[in-house]
Motif scaffolding. Structure first.
Motif, PDB file in Angstrom:
ATOM      1  N   VAL B 447       0.805  -1.243   0.066  1.00  0.00           N
ATOM      2  CA  VAL B 447      -0.044  -0.116   0.099  1.00  0.00           C
ATOM      3  C   VAL B 447       0.848   1.326  -0.172  1.00  0.00           C
ATOM      4  O   VAL B 447       0.742   2.259  -0.687  1.00  0.00           O
ATOM      5  CB  VAL B 447      -1.029   0.025   1.230  1.00  0.00           C
ATOM      6  CG1 VAL B 447      -1.716   1.238   1.248  1.00  0.00           C
ATOM      7  CG2 VAL B 447      -1.871  -1.361   1.232  1.00  0.00           C
ATOM      8  N   GLY B 448       1.839   1.333   0.814  1.00  0.00           N
ATOM      9  CA  GLY B 448       2.880   2.330   0.772  1.00  0.00           C
ATOM     10  C   GLY B 448       3.372   2.359  -0.426  1.00  0.00           C
ATOM     11  O   GLY B 448       3.687   3.743  -0.783  1.00  0.00           O
ATOM     12  N   ASP B 450       2.365   1.830  -3.476  1.00  0.00           N
ATOM     13  CA  ASP B 450       1.135   2.458  -4.331  1.00  0.00           C
ATOM     14  C   ASP B 450       1.001   4.070  -4.091  1.00  0.00           C
ATOM     15  O   ASP B 450       0.967   4.548  -5.048  1.00  0.00           O
ATOM     16  CB  ASP B 450      -0.158   1.480  -4.168  1.00  0.00           C
ATOM     17  CG  ASP B 450      -0.955   2.228  -4.821  1.00  0.00           C
ATOM     18  OD1 ASP B 450      -0.926   2.314  -6.274  1.00  0.00           O
ATOM     19  OD2 ASP B 450      -2.160   2.704  -4.393  1.00  0.00           O
ATOM     20  N   LEU B 451       1.259   4.239  -2.541  1.00  0.00           N
ATOM     21  CA  LEU B 451       1.000   5.713  -2.386  1.00  0.00           C
ATOM     22  C   LEU B 451       2.156   6.455  -2.879  1.00  0.00           C
ATOM     23  O   LEU B 451       2.070   7.687  -3.529  1.00  0.00           O
ATOM     24  CB  LEU B 451       0.998   5.864  -0.871  1.00  0.00           C
ATOM     25  CG  LEU B 451      -0.347   5.583  -0.104  1.00  0.00           C
ATOM     26  CD1 LEU B 451      -0.153   5.506   1.428  1.00  0.00           C
ATOM     27  CD2 LEU B 451      -1.452   6.380  -0.731  1.00  0.00           C
ATOM     28  N   MET B 452       3.319   5.816  -2.677  1.00  0.00           N
ATOM     29  CA  MET B 452       4.530   6.701  -3.693  1.00  0.00           C
ATOM     30  C   MET B 452       4.371   6.769  -4.956  1.00  0.00           C
ATOM     31  O   MET B 452       4.719   7.895  -5.538  1.00  0.00           O
ATOM     32  CB  MET B 452       5.850   5.897  -3.075  1.00  0.00           C
ATOM     33  CG  MET B 452       6.288   5.803  -1.702  1.00  0.00           C
ATOM     34  SD  MET B 452       7.875   4.909  -1.402  1.00  0.00           S
ATOM     35  CE  MET B 452       7.553   4.255   0.329  1.00  0.00           C
TER      36      MET B 452
END
Lengths: 482, 482
Positions: B447-448, B450-452
């Motif tokens: 998830v992190g 993807d956020l980046m």
């Protein structure tokens, strides 16, 4: 499906997932969630959800955003900007997520859920032999998730920083209901972009903080407090610069009061007494603290203030010689907001300027406001050492409160123009919420505002997380935003 | 237009805008910009641009990105991850932007351009009677923009934080050539999202830092250094926890050396001498400093270490009694990287774990690596108080360097698996760059990651700012990324 049928379907799903008693729709039950503490804003919501776990928050967010229903996260409802006031959609209250997940005195960290009361976080740290420094007047009911989401400030920023500086890791539910697990306990971590920074201070508009890893510190063994009389704010700045160099990191607070603030505290707050002989042009409350066993903060303060007296930087000073005396001196500072409430209506500004411009700001803003309305009583007080002044205006005696408060926007313009000219911020420690979103659109750098809108669009493309707060999405420019 | 004609058009425009001598295309002139300090990576570039102002940076970025040419920003080229090594496109060197824009001892701020050498920033602060604490071995050639862009750490993080904690404001050129002016000097500012956080530590992939407002601090009046012998890393942790509680914010460094590190420093670094009697299982270098005029840091250290000796926490200690002695003790720590280079090839890891897990990490990683290759000599040293270890592996004596270095990936896997299991970071203070982007893809929270990628797409949609660094854009998952 009709909108009503769709809503019924959603509420049924939410009741199934969260338990019926944690999906409030009764107007009486909703009411306390719809109005903020100062009663400047009252909102409306379809329901209040009270999930009990991160998984339940994720479920609720997923259910709502799939149904195109906005979600407004709410902590202790102690905010001062309307950031938690819903304008439709559902309120997602973190009040049941109060678990202390872990406390580690070796790592000097505490891992807490977003709904934990700030005072409880402080107490849990103390029980582990450590100290959690974030603190402000509403600590008995404010929840830590709100403090993180608004990057709260308070009375210990000088030595320990804002909430942002105290966060090592976060757990966040995103707009699409996914959970980002960033609950790291690391002092150094450059493995990619520092995602937690996005969620700290963005007031629930980019994600919902469900848990945090926070820094702890050694508990001070010696704490001393002084109350000082000075000629002017200019002298207060001289004193601050002198003490910062001399006390170094032992200087933990430097708060400012104008004569009017002390006057109304002594008038309205029971048990307060005049701390100094005679009246002065300005006052400062100073706290010095250290965990060093050899630290004698009282002697440090006596020596430093003796020098300041000899140099003519201060006019008078008193130093607390007991915890009770220290608390009494702090009450003179902490009593200001309540004293101001008792003195009548006030128009408030939470602003910051570079330290060197504090005297100019207080002088210019005071003069401009009293010129605009004779009899108005400016009360610029607060976190001087952080460059942060609560520049509140007490109504002229005898004026009707409503008549005075109708001028809120006019005085905002005067004060914020001066702040802006001095390179300051119109939103120092309370945030933007509803109350300053038009001001932000007006004073914000256009490129910066565009970046904010891009971030919002990247993380919450459907604009369903706390919509309408902080930034105005629809690209209205400042001239039409008001 | 053919690609060659398009490039010629671009170069002509750049020469017009920047001056011909600031657009380098000659291979000999390019060479120093294409290889990083450890020579692990060599890149290629169409040209090197040397703009002299923010406006020129903006012009160059606009010209390049409109021509679909990538821009790789470069500071002092002292990075250790290949973040500044171009893989095509142009290098944009900040080396001419060395201006001190302002220094204000009242605000306790310094405003500098990105190309200013770190040592020069430190010197300018000192000339103003203040101190800028960010410091690391390459300070004589590292440029401040690189330190900000990589969120550099170094030897003063314990008391003053990483580069991120020292930045109050930034000026940044965005991917589309616009300039974001966030050069605020405020200690509190919650007027919208804290945009500067995006650019700190993102290694030039989201924007190019052209100037920064940095925090200054009082200069210490008293500084003392001790070198301590201990039974083990476990004892070092006990000592750190004891000193943190006892010294509070006066504790400014707690560095760790294993016996092998001290041994090779004494062997290879001229002028170093054995600081203690006999050999110990672990060593720590401790620094205590304060600006308080009454501070006697030497007496503080003597008293605390006397107690630690009596309690059996430490085995032996020496305390510097002069600036020269303090510098000699620091040389034992600062000499480790050079000593390791002289000892042969090394495979390096810059990792962090929660403080409480430091002994477990050192033990597990050391055992796993020596089991994998008998004769290999682990050298885990560094910023123990920050949880940050430079876990470097010196080759077995007599092995060919190339043969050893061919195992880089295999040892990365072993060490990073342990770091990951202990809740640590595979990139503590040096960043990701090229050298760890696959490792980040492997260990990062999906998830992190993807956020980046969303942030990168939001701020640099054409992937033209330092492409290929930090994050892999094309959504390959970890299993295929290597």
């Amino acid at each position: 499906m009709t909108p009503t049928a769709a809503l019924d379907t959603l509420l049924t799903a939410l009741r199934d997932g969260l338990g019926a008693r944690h999906v409030l729709t009764d107007p009486d039950a909703l009411a306390p969630y719809l109005t903020e503490s100062r009663r400047l804003f009252t909102g409306s919501a379809l329901a209040v959800l009270r999930p009990g776990s991160t998984e339940e928050v994720a479920f609720a967010v997923r259910a709502c955003t799939q149904a195109d229903i906005a979600v407004v996260p709410l902590g202790g409802n102690t905010g001062l900007t309307g950031a938690g006031v819903p304008q439709g959609g559902v309120v997602l209250s973190l009040e049941r997520m109060t678990r202390l997940r872990a406390v580690d005195p070796v790592d000097a960290t505490i891992t807490v859920e977003a709904g934990m009361i700030l005072q409880d976080v402080q107490d849990a740290a103390e029980a582990a032999g450590m100290m959690f420094p974030l603190s402000y007047a509403s600590r008995g009911s404010a929840r830590i998730g709100g403090g993180v989401s608004t990057n709260a400030g308070g009375i210990a920023v000088l030595a320990y920083g804002n909430a942002r500086d105290l966060v090592l890791g976060l757990e966040v539910v995103l707009a699409d209901g996914r959970v980002w697990n960033g609950l790291k306990s690391l002092r150094k971590d450059n493995a990619g972009y520092d995602l937690k920074q996005l969620f700290i201070g963005s007031e629930g508009t980019l994600g919902i903080v469900t848990a945090a890893v926070l820094k702890l510190f050694p508990r001070p063994r010696s704490t001393s407090v002084a109350f000082v009389g000075l000629v002017s704010a200019r002298a207060a700045l001289d004193l601050f610069v002198f003490l910062r160099a001399r006390m170094d990191r032992d200087l933990t607070a430097f708060e400012y009061l104008p004569p009017f603030a002390l006057e109304i505290v002594l008038r309205h707050i029971p048990g307060t007494v005049q701390p100094l002989h005679g009246a002065h042009g300005a006052y400062a409350l100073i706290e010095v603290a250290s965990a060093r066993p050899d630290a004698d903060t009282q002697a440090e303060l006596e020596s430093a203030l003796g020098q300041a007296l000899a140099d003519g930087v201060i006019a008078d000073a008193t130093i607390g010689t007991s915890g009770a005396q220290n608390a009494a001196l702090w009450r003179l500072r902490e009593g200001v907001p309540e004293a101001q409430t008792r003195e009548g209506a006030s128009i408030k500004h939470d602003v910051s300027v570079p330290l060197s411009r504090l005297p100019a700001f207080l002088e210019q803003a005071g003069a401009a406001c009293t010129a605009e309305m004779p009899g108005l009583r400016p009360c610029g007080f607060g976190h001087f050492g952080d460059g942060n002044i609560h520049f509140n205006l007490s109504q002229p005696s005898g004026m009707a409160a409503a008549e005075f408060l109708a001028e809120w926007g006019r005085f905002n313009r005067i004060v914020h123009d001066i702040v802006h000219d001095l390179g300051g911020s119109i939103a120092a420690e309370h945030g933007v919420g509803l109350i300053k979103r038009e001001e932000l659109a007006r004073y914000g750098d256009p490129v910066g505002l565009d970046l904010m809108r891009r971030l919002k669009a990247a993380l919450d493309p459907e604009d369903l997380l706390n919509p309408g707060k902080v930034i105005i999405r629809d690209d209205r420019d400042a001239s039409t935003a008001r």
